[in-house]
Design an enzyme around this catalytic site. Structure first.
Site, PDB file in Angstrom:
ATOM      1  NE  ARG A 145      -2.372   1.173   3.668  1.00  7.48           N
ATOM      2  CZ  ARG A 145      -3.028   0.959   4.803  1.00  7.48           C
ATOM      3  NH1 ARG A 145      -4.262   0.491   4.771  1.00  7.48           N
ATOM      4  NH2 ARG A 145      -2.459   1.179   5.965  1.00  7.48           N
ATOM      5  CB  SER A 158     -12.486  -2.440   1.752  1.00 10.11           C
ATOM      6  OG  SER A 158     -11.082  -2.462   1.751  1.00 10.11           O
ATOM      7  CE  LYS A 176      -8.586   1.929   5.525  1.00  8.73           C
ATOM      8  NZ  LYS A 176      -8.051   2.727   4.426  1.00  8.73           N
TER       9      LYS A 176
END
Length: 216
Positions: free
Chosen positions: A38, A107, A136
């Site tokens: 990521r 997700s 997050k």
């Protein structure tokens, strides 16, 4: 068979100044079964360069490389698959571009995401976030264990949980329906990424063997 047990999501800042590739390799040596690269701030060229090097490293250990969001980067390096969020490229488009045989994870941040995904042949769903996490901050409310149980009842897909996972709650997550645990800082920021991964892997495997036992 896809092994989702211990899924590392990379974050260079969480590596605390240590060599990124060293952290990932140590984690894999400790038992990580899948790695998602990521990178939100790298240029496309730098992202591809990093992905190529990481793919070469992971191939040595037969660990799949998943690219976060960027289908173009996944195609450029022939990665094993991609992980997409609800606001990223639609699943159908990603599947058409990548072709058969590639891993596609999605997700799931709310109940409608779980129900909609039943129409698609996903590799896995990432129930996110399971618990509140500082990593997050742009997500929906945490699912918590009750929400995970609901997701397990509703979904035919393998479920990975991410958000606030560590050795003290990984057993509960597996016992309540998760097929795997995804972590960032629990491994990347640990003094020994290898030992942290090994400790998590043991909890996960114990929970698979004895799902009804407590986490002691």
């Amino acid at each position: 068979m896809l092994n989702l047990e211990l899924y590392l999501v990379t974050d260079e800042a969480s590596c605390l100044g240590r060599d990124f590739f060293w952290v990932v390799e140590e984690a894999v040596k400790g038992g990580v079964t899948m790695v998602q690269l990521r990178e939100k701030s790298l240029s496309t060229r730098a992202f591809i360069d990093r992905a190529k090097r990481l793919k070469s490293l992971l191939e040595t250990y037969n660990v799949p490389l998943i690219i976060n969001d960027r289908v173009d980067v996944a195609l450029a390096v022939d990665a094993d698959g991609v992980h997409i969020g609800q606001s990223d490229m639609p699943f159908q488009t990603a599947h058409r571009l990548l072709g058969e045989g590639k891993i596609i994870g999605l997700s799931a941040e709310k109940q409608t995401d779980i129900l909609e995904a039943e129409h698609w042949n996903l590799s896995y769903l990432a129930v996110s976030p399971l618990f509140a996490t500082p990593t997050k901050t742009d997500t929906e409310m945490p699912w918590e264990l009750e929400g995970l149980q609901w997701a397990r009842q509703q979904s035919r897909h393998p479920l990975v949980v991410i958000g606030g996972l560590h050795t003290d709650n990984a057993h509960e997550a597996i016992s309540n329906g998760a097929n795997g645990i995804a972590v960032v800082s629990a491994i990347c920021s640990a003094p020994s990424p290898r030992e942290a991964a090994a400790a998590l892997k043991k909890v996960i495997q114990d929970a698979i063997l004895w799902p009804a036992s407590n986490n002691t």
